[in-house]
Design a protein around this motif. Structure first.
Motif, PDB file in Angstrom:
ATOM      1  N   ALA A   1       0.880  -1.179   0.175  1.00 43.03           N
ATOM      2  CA  ALA A   1      -0.072  -0.139   0.058  1.00 43.03           C
ATOM      3  C   ALA A   1       1.073   1.416  -0.074  1.00 43.03           C
ATOM      4  CB  ALA A   1      -0.848  -0.303   1.389  1.00 43.03           C
ATOM      5  N   PHE A   2       2.166   1.192   1.010  1.00 43.76           N
ATOM      6  CA  PHE A   2       2.773   2.393   0.770  1.00 43.76           C
ATOM      7  C   PHE A   2       3.494   2.605  -0.447  1.00 43.76           C
ATOM      8  CE2 PHE A   2       7.232   3.837   2.564  1.00 43.76           C
ATOM      9  CZ  PHE A   2       6.718   5.451   2.580  1.00 43.76           C
ATOM     10  N   GLY A   3       3.924   1.555  -1.211  1.00 44.37           N
ATOM     11  CA  GLY A   3       4.541   1.501  -2.301  1.00 44.37           C
ATOM     12  C   GLY A   3       3.513   2.371  -3.495  1.00 44.37           C
ATOM     13  N   VAL A   4       2.470   1.894  -3.406  1.00 38.89           N
ATOM     14  CA  VAL A   4       1.420   2.276  -4.461  1.00 38.89           C
ATOM     15  C   VAL A   4       1.288   3.832  -4.048  1.00 38.89           C
ATOM     16  CG1 VAL A   4      -1.161   2.651  -5.247  1.00 38.89           C
ATOM     17  CG2 VAL A   4       0.158   0.257  -4.884  1.00 38.89           C
ATOM     18  N   MET A   5       1.372   4.288  -3.036  1.00 43.11           N
ATOM     19  CA  MET A   5       1.211   5.710  -2.673  1.00 43.11           C
ATOM     20  C   MET A   5       2.358   6.225  -3.022  1.00 43.11           C
ATOM     21  SD  MET A   5       0.090   7.559   1.008  1.00 43.11           S
ATOM     22  CE  MET A   5      -1.314   7.032   0.790  1.00 43.11           C
ATOM     23  N   GLN A   6       3.808   5.896  -2.804  1.00 44.52           N
ATOM     24  CA  GLN A   6       4.811   6.610  -3.346  1.00 44.52           C
ATOM     25  C   GLN A   6       4.782   6.796  -4.534  1.00 44.52           C
ATOM     26  OE1 GLN A   6       7.450   3.341  -1.471  1.00 44.52           O
ATOM     27  NE2 GLN A   6       8.413   5.299  -0.457  1.00 44.52           N
ATOM     28  N   LYS A   7       4.271   5.692  -5.415  1.00 42.47           N
ATOM     29  CA  LYS A   7       4.401   5.913  -6.915  1.00 42.47           C
ATOM     30  C   LYS A   7       3.422   6.793  -7.475  1.00 42.47           C
ATOM     31  CE  LYS A   7       6.068   4.009 -10.673  1.00 42.47           C
ATOM     32  NZ  LYS A   7       7.366   4.010 -10.928  1.00 42.47           N
ATOM     33  N   MET A   8       2.281   6.708  -6.671  1.00 40.08           N
ATOM     34  CA  MET A   8       1.173   8.045  -6.825  1.00 40.08           C
ATOM     35  C   MET A   8       1.910   9.482  -6.972  1.00 40.08           C
ATOM     36  SD  MET A   8      -2.245   7.018  -4.621  1.00 40.08           S
ATOM     37  CE  MET A   8      -3.120   8.566  -5.131  1.00 40.08           C
ATOM     38  N   VAL A   9       2.233   9.831  -5.653  1.00 36.92           N
ATOM     39  CA  VAL A   9       3.049  10.955  -5.491  1.00 36.92           C
ATOM     40  C   VAL A   9       3.958  11.409  -6.362  1.00 36.92           C
ATOM     41  CG1 VAL A   9       4.006  12.346  -3.596  1.00 36.92           C
ATOM     42  CG2 VAL A   9       2.300  10.912  -2.798  1.00 36.92           C
ATOM     43  N   GLU A  10       5.051  10.303  -6.619  1.00 36.52           N
ATOM     44  CA  GLU A  10       6.068  10.481  -7.555  1.00 36.52           C
ATOM     45  C   GLU A  10       5.421  10.889  -8.895  1.00 36.52           C
ATOM     46  OE1 GLU A  10       8.343   7.069  -7.721  1.00 36.52           O
ATOM     47  OE2 GLU A  10       9.045   7.022  -5.756  1.00 36.52           O
ATOM     48  N   LYS A  11       4.201  10.354  -9.319  1.00 35.68           N
ATOM     49  CA  LYS A  11       3.627  10.794 -10.692  1.00 35.68           C
ATOM     50  C   LYS A  11       2.837  12.005 -10.545  1.00 35.68           C
ATOM     51  CE  LYS A  11       3.890   6.392 -12.753  1.00 35.68           C
ATOM     52  NZ  LYS A  11       4.733   7.048 -14.030  1.00 35.68           N
ATOM     53  N   GLY A  12       2.918  12.712  -9.307  1.00 37.02           N
ATOM     54  CA  GLY A  12       2.070  13.979  -9.109  1.00 37.02           C
ATOM     55  C   GLY A  12       0.337  13.723  -8.914  1.00 37.02           C
ATOM     56  N   ILE A  13       0.287  12.372  -8.353  1.00 34.34           N
ATOM     57  CA  ILE A  13      -1.219  11.945  -8.011  1.00 34.34           C
ATOM     58  C   ILE A  13      -1.126  12.201  -6.758  1.00 34.34           C
ATOM     59  CG2 ILE A  13      -3.073  10.430  -8.381  1.00 34.34           C
ATOM     60  CD1 ILE A  13      -1.250   9.054 -10.529  1.00 34.34           C
ATOM     61  N   LEU A  14      -2.098  13.075  -6.154  1.00 35.82           N
ATOM     62  CA  LEU A  14      -2.261  13.349  -4.838  1.00 35.82           C
ATOM     63  C   LEU A  14      -3.287  12.591  -4.312  1.00 35.82           C
ATOM     64  CD1 LEU A  14      -1.272  17.291  -4.501  1.00 35.82           C
ATOM     65  CD2 LEU A  14       0.429  15.080  -4.323  1.00 35.82           C
ATOM     66  N   PRO A  15      -2.991  11.800  -2.994  1.00 40.12           N
ATOM     67  CA  PRO A  15      -4.207  11.191  -2.302  1.00 40.12           C
ATOM     68  C   PRO A  15      -4.848  12.160  -1.649  1.00 40.12           C
ATOM     69  CG  PRO A  15      -1.956  10.647  -1.358  1.00 40.12           C
ATOM     70  CD  PRO A  15      -1.674  11.526  -2.473  1.00 40.12           C
ATOM     71  N   ASP A  16      -6.078  11.634  -0.997  1.00 40.87           N
ATOM     72  CA  ASP A  16      -6.833  12.424  -0.207  1.00 40.87           C
ATOM     73  C   ASP A  16      -6.401  12.179   1.227  1.00 40.87           C
ATOM     74  OD1 ASP A  16      -8.608  10.215   1.640  1.00 40.87           O
ATOM     75  OD2 ASP A  16      -8.168   9.604  -0.511  1.00 40.87           O
ATOM     76  N   THR A  17      -6.493  13.186   2.251  1.00 39.75           N
ATOM     77  CA  THR A  17      -5.990  13.279   3.436  1.00 39.75           C
ATOM     78  C   THR A  17      -6.105  11.886   4.240  1.00 39.75           C
ATOM     79  OG1 THR A  17      -6.111  15.607   3.322  1.00 39.75           O
ATOM     80  CG2 THR A  17      -5.316  14.496   5.355  1.00 39.75           C
ATOM     81  N   ILE A  18      -7.299  11.402   4.230  1.00 40.00           N
ATOM     82  CA  ILE A  18      -7.715  10.440   4.903  1.00 40.00           C
ATOM     83  C   ILE A  18      -6.903   9.101   4.647  1.00 40.00           C
ATOM     84  CG2 ILE A  18      -9.714   8.781   5.557  1.00 40.00           C
ATOM     85  CD1 ILE A  18     -11.458  11.123   5.265  1.00 40.00           C
ATOM     86  N   THR A  19      -6.724   8.851   3.271  1.00 34.40           N
ATOM     87  CA  THR A  19      -5.947   7.569   2.942  1.00 34.40           C
ATOM     88  C   THR A  19      -4.570   8.003   3.355  1.00 34.40           C
ATOM     89  OG1 THR A  19      -7.511   7.396   1.054  1.00 34.40           O
ATOM     90  CG2 THR A  19      -5.495   6.373   0.613  1.00 34.40           C
TER      91      THR A  19
END
Length: 331
Positions: free
Chosen positions: A231-249
């Motif tokens: 899950a952390f790996g997916v979030m890291q990839k998201m942010v690297e690509k400029g896709i910002l998660p919601d605050t709760i997630t």
């Protein structure tokens, strides 16, 4: 300007098919030269829309008898009408009719046929129609992909849908605007989160966009299975690509990391995400303070408290005292 076509179309939409037929007959008598298929299409569509397939076919036959050449739209209407009546032999016959009259089927033609097959659980036929479409040089639309995936998933064949998407991706024919959210939701709901992760990773490998909701759905699925690292790996990839998660997630993943004794990693990622535009809230900092407190990392936690003060997240002494209690707790 009111033309025979607009009048026929208006009567057809209103369900006044007798008036539409009379207007069509009058128009045919007054036209010099061969009439156009567009005069017949609204009436054929009206018959099909009200479930009168026989009436639609009779109208088409009259059109042919009048030596009017149908267009692709005409045949699409009849394919759709046949599928609505679960008459797939007839639908295929109309498809062949289109080819015999040197008309080019389009994406609508194929999607209509594919949707009919999938609705009736004729999955092999639906997928074969999609592959024929590709062989003829047509690229599937987002609707094509959605029709195939929804049909397969509805019947519990999500892994088959997954393989089909991977196959299309390998062929380079998945539309740019296609989002795999529906498939990821289904896979996560069935506990097949690993397959969902494969799909998202494949999209990223191919340089394709993945929506924020799709990513957060996958992250939640991974967290539910206790797969914190993934899950952390997916979030890291998201942010690297400029896709910002919601605050709760974001906060949930930070909390998971802290509970694993990785408060430093969580804080480092918080700093990285902030640099990419993520806006942490007071809860984000509080999670990190508790995490550092559990690990006995008092100095690191105090620095986070200082940041909270600077950002205005500590509005009174009670909040400050609670944070310091968390920081001094090894529970």
């Amino acid at each position: 300007m009111i033309t025979p076509l607009t009048t026929i179309a208006a009567f057809s939409r209103a369900g006044r098919l007798a008036d539409a037929s009379h207007t069509l007959s009058d128009a045919l008598r007054s036209i010099d030269g061969p009439p156009d298929a567009s005069l017949y299409n609204p009436l054929i569509h009206a018959f099909a829309r009200r479930g009168d397939h026989r009436g639609a076919v009779d109208c088409y036959d009259a059109m042919i008898e009048a030596r009017v050449k149908p267009d692709t739209h005409t045949i699409n209407i009849l394919i759709n009408s046949s599928c609505r009546n679960s008459d797939f032999n007839s639908a295929l016959k109309w498809f062949r009719e289109m080819r015999s009259k040197n008309l080019e089927p389009n994406v609508v033609s194929f999607n209509t046929l594919i949707a009919g097959f999938m609705r009736e659980k004729k999955f092999e036929e639906g997928i074969s129609a999609a592959r024929e479409m590709i062989q003829l040089g047509f690229r599937p639309s987002s609707s094509t992909c959605e029709i195939l995936i929804r049909g397969l998933c509805r019947d519990g064949r999500s892994e088959e849908a997954c393989e089909l998407v991977m196959d299309f991706m390998a062929m380079g024919i998945v539309p740019e605007d296609f989002d795999s959210l529906g498939l990821i939701e289904r896979l996560c709901g069935e506990g097949k989160v690993g397959k969902g992760l494969e799909i998202v990773q494949l999209f990223w490998e191919k340089g394709r966009k993945v929506g924020v909701v799709t990513c957060t759905t996958l992250i939640e699925g991974l967290r539910n299975l206790g797969e914190v690292e993934e899950a952390f790996g997916v979030m890291q990839k998201m942010v690297e690509k400029g896709i910002l998660p919601d605050t709760i997630t974001f906060n949930c993943v930070m909390d998971d990391l802290c509970k694993l004794g990785r408060a430093a990693d969580a804080n480092e990622f918080r700093v990285f995400a902030t640099g990419k535009g993520f806006d942490p809230n007071g809860a984000t900092f509080s999670i990190l303070v508790r995490g550092f407190g559990r690990e006995g990392m008092k100095k690191e936690g105090e620095r986070v408290v200082d940041e909270m003060l600077d950002a205005g997240f500590i509005s009174n002494i009670a909040i400050y005292n609670r944070l310091m209690e968390d920081l001094n707790s090894r529970k």
